[in-house]
Motif scaffolding. Sequence first.
Motif, short mmCIF file in Angstrom:
data_model
loop_
_atom_site.label_atom_id
_atom_site.label_comp_id
_atom_site.label_asym_id
_atom_site.label_seq_id
_atom_site.Cartn_x
_atom_site.Cartn_y
_atom_site.Cartn_z
N UNK A 48 80.91 -27.88 32.30
CA UNK A 48 80.66 -27.08 31.08
C UNK A 48 80.62 -25.77 30.97
N UNK A 49 80.91 -25.05 32.16
CA UNK A 49 81.00 -23.75 32.48
C UNK A 49 82.46 -23.25 32.21
N UNK A 50 83.23 -24.27 32.29
CA UNK A 50 84.80 -24.04 31.94
C UNK A 50 85.37 -22.71 32.64
N UNK A 51 85.11 -22.93 34.05
CA UNK A 51 85.80 -21.86 34.83
C UNK A 51 86.94 -22.45 35.40
N UNK A 52 88.18 -21.56 35.51
CA UNK A 52 89.26 -21.82 36.13
C UNK A 52 89.14 -21.51 37.65
N UNK A 53 89.86 -21.86 38.53
CA UNK A 53 89.74 -21.87 40.16
C UNK A 53 89.54 -20.20 40.24
N UNK A 54 88.73 -19.80 40.91
CA UNK A 54 88.29 -18.47 41.42
C UNK A 54 87.98 -17.50 40.51
N UNK A 55 87.56 -18.01 39.10
CA UNK A 55 87.29 -17.28 38.07
C UNK A 55 85.68 -17.08 37.95
N UNK A 56 85.33 -15.96 37.45
CA UNK A 56 83.76 -15.39 37.47
C UNK A 56 83.46 -15.77 36.10
N UNK A 57 82.15 -16.44 36.07
CA UNK A 57 81.63 -16.73 34.74
C UNK A 57 81.56 -15.19 33.83
N UNK A 58 81.77 -15.31 32.63
CA UNK A 58 81.84 -14.47 31.89
C UNK A 58 80.69 -13.55 31.65
N UNK A 59 79.52 -14.19 31.80
CA UNK A 59 77.98 -13.45 31.65
C UNK A 59 77.89 -12.60 32.97
N UNK A 60 78.49 -12.98 34.28
CA UNK A 60 77.98 -12.36 35.48
C UNK A 60 78.37 -10.94 35.50
N UNK A 61 79.49 -10.45 35.19
CA UNK A 61 79.79 -8.82 35.25
C UNK A 61 78.82 -7.93 34.45
N UNK A 62 78.45 -8.46 33.21
CA UNK A 62 77.23 -7.98 32.43
C UNK A 62 76.05 -7.86 33.41
N UNK A 63 75.74 -9.11 33.94
CA UNK A 63 74.35 -9.01 34.70
C UNK A 63 74.62 -8.17 35.75
N UNK A 64 75.69 -8.00 36.69
CA UNK A 64 75.79 -7.09 37.56
C UNK A 64 75.73 -5.60 37.07
N UNK A 65 76.29 -5.60 36.08
CA UNK A 65 76.50 -4.02 35.51
C UNK A 65 74.91 -3.46 35.12
#
Length: 159
Positions: A48-65
């Motif tokens: 259900x996260x719909x992540x391709x191989x070695x793809x980062x979850x869409x929300x994570x860069x915002x969390x890191x920022x």
Amino acid sequence: MIKRIFTPIQMPFWWQDLMFAVPRIVCGYLLTSDFGAAKFGLPWSPADNNLKFFEVAFWFPNDVAEYGGIFAMFPAFFAWMGAFSEAVGGIFLLLGLLTRPFAVLIFITMFVAAFFQQMNQGVWNMLPAMGMMWVSLFYSILGSGRFGLDYIIAKKMIR
């Protein structure tokens, strides 16, 4: 130099190495199956996260920022590196392969997670990242021990 990275410190008795391998294997498994798989695309990531191989979850860069400073300047890079060190580093820690370099990456990632992400939410929320941080520090010094692939590779390099 490469031989020193691969050659783990060996305990006097095999059962001591086995006891030291247990936390490495458990933490590696938890890192790759739980911490990393939710935010980095691996074959066992939740569907259900719909992540391709070695793809980062869409929300994570915002969390890191939100950590501010250099993390706000390069959130995609740091998100990818953090998720990679958890997900892929967990695999390498589990197998005892390139244990020292991946343990250093995991230590840095868990330090950031504990002191930049979780610190404002109290010590209790910091504990999982701090636990992984201290375990990774331990293995960055010791290496994989006798029960890891580094040990097998080091034995073949000596011949």
